[in-house]
Scaffold this motif. Structure first.
Motif, PDB file in Angstrom:
ATOM      1  N   TYR A 131       0.793  -1.218   0.000  1.00  0.00           N
ATOM      2  CA  TYR A 131       0.000   0.000   0.000  1.00  0.00           C
ATOM      3  C   TYR A 131       0.834   1.280   0.000  1.00  0.00           C
ATOM      4  O   TYR A 131       0.294   2.362  -0.207  1.00  0.00           O
ATOM      5  N   ARG A 145      -9.881  -6.547  -3.018  1.00  0.00           N
ATOM      6  CA  ARG A 145      -9.249  -5.297  -2.616  1.00  0.00           C
ATOM      7  C   ARG A 145     -10.044  -4.616  -1.494  1.00  0.00           C
ATOM      8  O   ARG A 145      -9.463  -4.102  -0.525  1.00  0.00           O
ATOM      9  N   ARG A 149      -8.660  -3.912   2.335  1.00  0.00           N
ATOM     10  CA  ARG A 149      -8.586  -2.563   2.904  1.00  0.00           C
ATOM     11  C   ARG A 149      -9.405  -2.453   4.187  1.00  0.00           C
ATOM     12  O   ARG A 149      -8.993  -1.781   5.136  1.00  0.00           O
ATOM     13  N   THR A 152      -7.453  -4.150   6.869  1.00  0.00           N
ATOM     14  CA  THR A 152      -6.307  -3.301   7.202  1.00  0.00           C
ATOM     15  C   THR A 152      -6.713  -2.192   8.159  1.00  0.00           C
ATOM     16  O   THR A 152      -6.030  -1.931   9.161  1.00  0.00           O
ATOM     17  N   THR A 164       0.806   0.480   7.155  1.00  0.00           N
ATOM     18  CA  THR A 164      -0.029   0.591   5.961  1.00  0.00           C
ATOM     19  C   THR A 164      -0.513  -0.774   5.495  1.00  0.00           C
ATOM     20  O   THR A 164      -1.530  -0.880   4.822  1.00  0.00           O
ATOM     21  N   ASP A 165       0.226  -1.855   5.856  1.00  0.00           N
ATOM     22  CA  ASP A 165      -0.129  -3.199   5.390  1.00  0.00           C
ATOM     23  C   ASP A 165       0.025  -4.225   6.516  1.00  0.00           C
ATOM     24  O   ASP A 165       0.885  -5.104   6.472  1.00  0.00           O
TER      25      ASP A 165
END
Length: 376
Positions: A131, A145, A149, A152, A164-165
């Motif tokens: 990301y 996706r 997200r 996440t 971020t990931d």
């Protein structure tokens, strides 16, 4: 003296852990990628194979006969990506440990940069991120996706870390950090990185590096909707505290589903079909609920010990028998508390449910999954 023999003269600085199941067609390619990326580094490559029926372990042994920096740990009677990663990381003396998938989706060219960061930047771990600017999710469809997200965002909130990931399966960690937290790891599920962050008693010092997630080259993805289930369990365990076993959380949630199934079946028998025999309806509903609980637990709670074939039938019989005794204990305890101690029907019922749930979990863990698997 060959290059491979020269490497054996020194202990490995870096161990790359590759958990595998049904990856026979990928192991040679990933070994070639790792060797090319880590020229000049003392490394070893450890494949941890969950007894793949496609001969993955034998394929790795063939590689190891040509390159002694490669070896395999073949696990019998158990599965699970997180536990495979942990066993592999504990099986080496290397001070730096990397985890990668065997499906060629992680970029081995990032390994030298990860190692450099750990050597010189005072970090606990370095994470490959899809990301960050420069990273990419590859050929994922829109649904996957969105799910990634969402997971996440939830993980960022729960971990209190600016990752971020956090769902990444590609990272490198100092061995001393792993050894410090290993006894607090759950070892379940697919997301070992989440497990590491949750188990740490102090914030981990980390850096993320961007990479492009490649399309799978061989085989089929092992990730399915059960990954979301395991993610939910890890979050619940973090909220309730590590003293509650994650399998018991899963077992209890499925038990709650069983209550709904029981009531739905009983209602259908009594109201929809108009059958007057309550006792027969109750017994039928109980059997249906136990059966649904067994198959859900086999699919989710004990997916690493999943029963198949004849073992599935034996497991179902032992599960129904154990849960029948648990039901008797439930009723007996609840009735005793209600009649003798005047605890009130709510507390009495809850106590009975708790005793029954603990009994069912403890007995089926030993006699349904463990014993049946070991008997194969």
């Amino acid at each position: 003296m060959s290059v491979h023999t020269l490497h054996l003269a020194y202990p490995p600085e870096l161990a790359i852990i590759i958990p595998t199941y049904q990856e026979a067609e990928s192991v040679a390619e990933i070994a070639k990628w790792v060797a090319a990326a880590l020229d000049g580094v003392a490394w070893e490559l450890i494949f941890v194979d969950d007894d793949s029926p496609d001969g993955t372990a034998e394929r790795v042994r063939a590689l190891a006969r040509r390159d002694p920096r490669i070896r395999v740990l073949q696990r019998i009677g158990r599965r699970g990506l997180a536990s495979a990663c942990i066993e592999g990381m504990l099986a080496t003396s290397a001070p730096y440990l990397a985890v990668m998938d065997a499906d060629l989706q992680h970029d081995a060219q990032l390994l030298p940069q990860m190692l450099h960061s750990l050597r010189h930047e005072g970090l606990d771990l370095v994470i490959g991120s899809r990301y960050l600017p420069g990273g990419d999710l590859g050929n994922w469809d829109r649904r996957r996706r969105r799910m990634s997200r969402l997971a996440t965002r939830i993980a960022q909130i729960m971990l209190h870390a600016e990752l971020t990931d956090p769902m990444s399966g590609f990272f490198m960690i100092r061995a001393e950090v792993l050894h410090r937290v290993v006894r607090r790891l759950s070892g379940l599920g697919f997301k070992i990185l989440l497990d590491l962050f949750s188990a740490a008693d102090a914030p981990l010092r980390f850096r993320e590096l961007p990479y492009r997630f490649r399309a799978r080259q061989q085989g089929e993805s092992k990730l399915d909707n059960a990954v979301l289930w395991e993610f939910l369990l890890m979050l619940i365990q973090k909220l309730t505290g590590a003293w509650v076993p994650i399998r018991f959380i899963a077992f209890s949630l499925i038990g709650g589903i069983g209550v709904v199934v029981h009531l739905a079946v009983l209602w259908s028998i009594l109201e929809l079909f108009g059958l007057p025999a309550f006792a027969a309806g109750q017994a039928t509903a109980a059997l249906v609920a136990m059966t649904s609980n067994f198959f859900l637990n086999n699919l989710l709670t004990y997916r690493d010990l999943r029963l198949r074939g004849r073992a599935l039938i034996r497991g179902w019989l032992s599960f129904v028998f154990a849960c029948s005794i648990g039901a008797l204990a439930n009723v007996g305890i609840a009735n005793y508390l209600f009649q003798e101690t005047r605890s009130g029907w709510v507390l009495s019922a809850l106590a009975g449910i708790l005793v029954g749930a603990v009994w069912n979990y403890a007995v089926t863990a030993v006699y349904t999954w463990r014993r049946t698997v070991n008997a194969l």
